[in-house]
Design a protein around this motif. Structure first.
Motif, PDB file in Angstrom:
ATOM      1  N   GLY A   1       6.626   2.608   2.626  1.00  0.00           N
ATOM      2  CA  GLY A   1       8.263   1.992   2.401  1.00  0.00           C
ATOM      3  C   GLY A   1       8.629   2.103   1.370  1.00  0.00           C
ATOM      4  N   LYS A   2       7.828   1.628   0.002  1.00  0.00           N
ATOM      5  CA  LYS A   2       8.475   1.211  -0.523  1.00  0.00           C
ATOM      6  C   LYS A   2       9.866   1.343  -1.273  1.00  0.00           C
ATOM      7  N   THR A   3       9.632   2.368  -1.730  1.00  0.00           N
ATOM      8  CA  THR A   3      10.569   3.607  -2.697  1.00  0.00           C
ATOM      9  C   THR A   3      12.154   3.542  -1.844  1.00  0.00           C
TER      10      THR A   3
ATOM     11  N   ALA B   1      -5.577   6.325 -17.865  1.00  0.00           N
ATOM     12  CA  ALA B   1      -3.306   6.835 -18.705  1.00  0.00           C
ATOM     13  C   ALA B   1      -2.662   6.040 -17.870  1.00  0.00           C
ATOM     14  N   PHE B   2      -2.666   6.536 -16.776  1.00  0.00           N
ATOM     15  CA  PHE B   2      -1.597   6.088 -15.464  1.00  0.00           C
ATOM     16  C   PHE B   2      -1.821   4.735 -16.028  1.00  0.00           C
ATOM     17  N   ARG B   3      -2.480   3.967 -15.466  1.00  0.00           N
ATOM     18  CA  ARG B   3      -2.008   2.348 -15.610  1.00  0.00           C
ATOM     19  C   ARG B   3      -1.636   1.786 -16.887  1.00  0.00           C
ATOM     20  N   ALA B   4      -1.987   2.390 -17.869  1.00  0.00           N
ATOM     21  CA  ALA B   4      -1.697   1.890 -18.811  1.00  0.00           C
ATOM     22  C   ALA B   4       0.001   2.443 -19.041  1.00  0.00           C
TER      23      ALA B   4
ATOM     24  N   PHE C   1       0.922  -1.035  -0.169  1.00  0.00           N
ATOM     25  CA  PHE C   1       0.301  -0.023   0.344  1.00  0.00           C
ATOM     26  C   PHE C   1       1.102   0.922  -0.369  1.00  0.00           C
ATOM     27  N   MET C   2       0.423   2.394  -0.154  1.00  0.00           N
ATOM     28  CA  MET C   2       0.917   3.466   0.071  1.00  0.00           C
ATOM     29  C   MET C   2       1.859   4.176   1.032  1.00  0.00           C
ATOM     30  N   GLY C   3       2.692   4.459   1.653  1.00  0.00           N
ATOM     31  CA  GLY C   3       3.648   4.761   2.476  1.00  0.00           C
ATOM     32  C   GLY C   3       3.527   3.748   3.538  1.00  0.00           C
TER      33      GLY C   3
ATOM     34  N   LEU D   1       9.032   1.490 -10.203  1.00  0.00           N
ATOM     35  CA  LEU D   1       8.637   2.283 -11.242  1.00  0.00           C
ATOM     36  C   LEU D   1       8.250   3.450 -11.201  1.00  0.00           C
ATOM     37  N   ASP D   2       7.209   3.799 -10.617  1.00  0.00           N
ATOM     38  CA  ASP D   2       6.336   5.358 -10.559  1.00  0.00           C
ATOM     39  C   ASP D   2       7.605   6.807 -10.726  1.00  0.00           C
ATOM     40  N   ARG D   3       9.204   6.581 -10.373  1.00  0.00           N
ATOM     41  CA  ARG D   3       9.790   7.415 -11.069  1.00  0.00           C
ATOM     42  C   ARG D   3      10.147   6.821 -12.268  1.00  0.00           C
TER      43      ARG D   3
ATOM     44  N   THR E   1       7.203  -0.895  -7.218  1.00  0.00           N
ATOM     45  CA  THR E   1       5.448  -0.490  -7.439  1.00  0.00           C
ATOM     46  C   THR E   1       5.043   0.466  -6.689  1.00  0.00           C
ATOM     47  N   GLY E   2       3.850   0.974  -7.167  1.00  0.00           N
ATOM     48  CA  GLY E   2       3.522   1.748  -7.303  1.00  0.00           C
ATOM     49  C   GLY E   2       2.071   0.789  -6.074  1.00  0.00           C
ATOM     50  N   GLY E   3       1.403   1.352  -5.341  1.00  0.00           N
ATOM     51  CA  GLY E   3       0.532   0.638  -4.749  1.00  0.00           C
ATOM     52  C   GLY E   3      -0.947   0.584  -5.162  1.00  0.00           C
ATOM     53  N   GLY E   4      -0.994   0.814  -5.969  1.00  0.00           N
ATOM     54  CA  GLY E   4      -2.266  -0.246  -7.276  1.00  0.00           C
ATOM     55  C   GLY E   4      -1.650  -0.775  -8.405  1.00  0.00           C
ATOM     56  N   THR E   5      -0.370  -0.825  -8.505  1.00  0.00           N
ATOM     57  CA  THR E   5       0.427  -2.055  -9.820  1.00  0.00           C
ATOM     58  C   THR E   5      -0.370  -3.569  -9.601  1.00  0.00           C
TER      59      THR E   5
ATOM     60  N   GLU F   1      -9.956  -2.621   1.126  1.00  0.00           N
ATOM     61  CA  GLU F   1     -10.834  -2.953  -0.382  1.00  0.00           C
ATOM     62  C   GLU F   1      -9.597  -3.561  -1.171  1.00  0.00           C
ATOM     63  N   ARG F   2      -8.062  -3.422  -0.590  1.00  0.00           N
ATOM     64  CA  ARG F   2      -6.471  -4.004  -0.969  1.00  0.00           C
ATOM     65  C   ARG F   2      -6.243  -5.144  -1.043  1.00  0.00           C
ATOM     66  N   ARG F   3      -6.714  -5.017   0.512  1.00  0.00           N
ATOM     67  CA  ARG F   3      -6.023  -6.051   1.197  1.00  0.00           C
ATOM     68  C   ARG F   3      -5.302  -7.359   0.520  1.00  0.00           C
TER      69      ARG F   3
ATOM     70  N   SER G   1       4.285  15.154 -13.341  1.00  0.00           N
ATOM     71  CA  SER G   1       4.577  13.558 -12.295  1.00  0.00           C
ATOM     72  C   SER G   1       3.409  12.952 -12.021  1.00  0.00           C
ATOM     73  N   ILE G   2       3.145  12.197 -11.526  1.00  0.00           N
ATOM     74  CA  ILE G   2       1.954  11.340 -11.270  1.00  0.00           C
ATOM     75  C   ILE G   2       0.527  12.396 -11.255  1.00  0.00           C
ATOM     76  N   PRO G   3       0.773  13.217  -9.744  1.00  0.00           N
ATOM     77  CA  PRO G   3      -0.892  13.843 -10.171  1.00  0.00           C
ATOM     78  C   PRO G   3      -0.662  14.486 -11.544  1.00  0.00           C
TER      79      PRO G   3
ATOM     80  N   ASP H   1       0.447  14.960  -3.560  1.00  0.00           N
ATOM     81  CA  ASP H   1       1.248  13.592  -3.777  1.00  0.00           C
ATOM     82  C   ASP H   1       0.685  12.292  -4.136  1.00  0.00           C
ATOM     83  N   ARG H   2      -0.696  11.311  -3.978  1.00  0.00           N
ATOM     84  CA  ARG H   2      -1.429  10.759  -4.149  1.00  0.00           C
ATOM     85  C   ARG H   2      -3.358  10.902  -4.307  1.00  0.00           C
ATOM     86  N   PRO H   3      -2.798  11.095  -5.371  1.00  0.00           N
ATOM     87  CA  PRO H   3      -4.304  10.890  -6.679  1.00  0.00           C
ATOM     88  C   PRO H   3      -5.629  10.226  -6.222  1.00  0.00           C
ATOM     89  N   VAL H   4      -4.621   8.477  -6.015  1.00  0.00           N
ATOM     90  CA  VAL H   4      -6.035   7.993  -5.945  1.00  0.00           C
ATOM     91  C   VAL H   4      -6.444   8.014  -4.240  1.00  0.00           C
ATOM     92  N   LEU H   5      -5.868   8.777  -3.208  1.00  0.00           N
ATOM     93  CA  LEU H   5      -6.344   8.339  -1.760  1.00  0.00           C
ATOM     94  C   LEU H   5      -6.915   9.706  -2.373  1.00  0.00           C
TER      95      LEU H   5
END
Ligand code: S3P
Length: 176
Positions: free
Chosen positions: A13-15, A55-58, A9-11, A32-34, A77-81, A138-140, A43-45, A116-120
């Motif tokens: 510490g993946k990066t 378009a971002f997911r593509a 999930f976002m936050g 991957l996000d960078r 990866t990103g939180g939604g990858t 939802e994502r667990r 930027s992602i936002p 910073d995090r459009p999905v959230l």
């Protein structure tokens, strides 16, 4: 040599963990996000705002497709990858999948900045803690694809790296 792929999930510490783990293992690091941001020149936002999530997911699928083919990388990866089963399959083909987790409050503290995090941000109707908790719930199950999981809530970055490195050594993914 297998890739080491950090999901979660976002936050969580993946990066920062990915960068430190790559250094520890003497491997190249790909975030991957960078990569998406550098290649898009935005930027992602900005990508979400101008072209939308689809378009971002593509772009994300394309980044996964190219990166998963490479060898001996540490990949964040990103939180939604992992929402895309094809992404998971590609990353798993040649990768050990490590999931980072954190409590709702820790994630909330690390993702408090709006913008910073459009999905959230889209999920946040005024109660950001609730938005984090709902999206996490939802994502667990998506993160269950991992081979190994580390709860980073009460660990220092060094402890997280030590934990993952010990797991990889036990599994014979690297032998340093
Ligand atoms: C997303 C998480 C972000 C980034 C994008 C979408 C998500 O990555 O890929 O904003 O859907 O969870 P982080 O997990 O690095 O914040």
């Amino acid at each position: 040599m297998k890739n080491v792929v950090l999901i979660g999930f976002m936050g969580t510490g993946k990066t920062s963990t990915g960068r430190a783990l790559a250094q520890r293992l003497g491997r190249a690091f790909v975030d991957l996000d960078r990569m998406i941001e550098e290649e898009a020149g935005r930027s992602i936002p900005e990508i979400f705002a101008s072209e939308g999530e689809a378009a971002f997911r593509a772009l994300e699928r394309e980044a996964v497709r190219r990166t998963a083919k490479r060898r001996a990388l540490v990949i964040s990866t990103g939180g939604g990858t992992v929402k895309d089963a094809a992404n998971v399959a590609l990353l798993k083909e040649n990768g050990a999948i490590i999931c980072l987790t954190a409590s709702v409050d820790v994630v909330l503290a690390r993702t408090a900045h709006v913008g910073d995090r459009p999905v959230l941000d889209a999920k946040d109707a005024g109660d950001r803690r609730q938005a984090v908790a709902d999206l996490m719930a939802e994502r667990r199950e998506l993160y269950d694809v991992a081979d190994y999981s580390v709860d980073t809530s009460d660990l220092s970055p060094l402890q997280v790296v030590d934990d993952i490195a010990a797991y990889l050594k036990r599994e014979g993914v690297f032998r340093a």
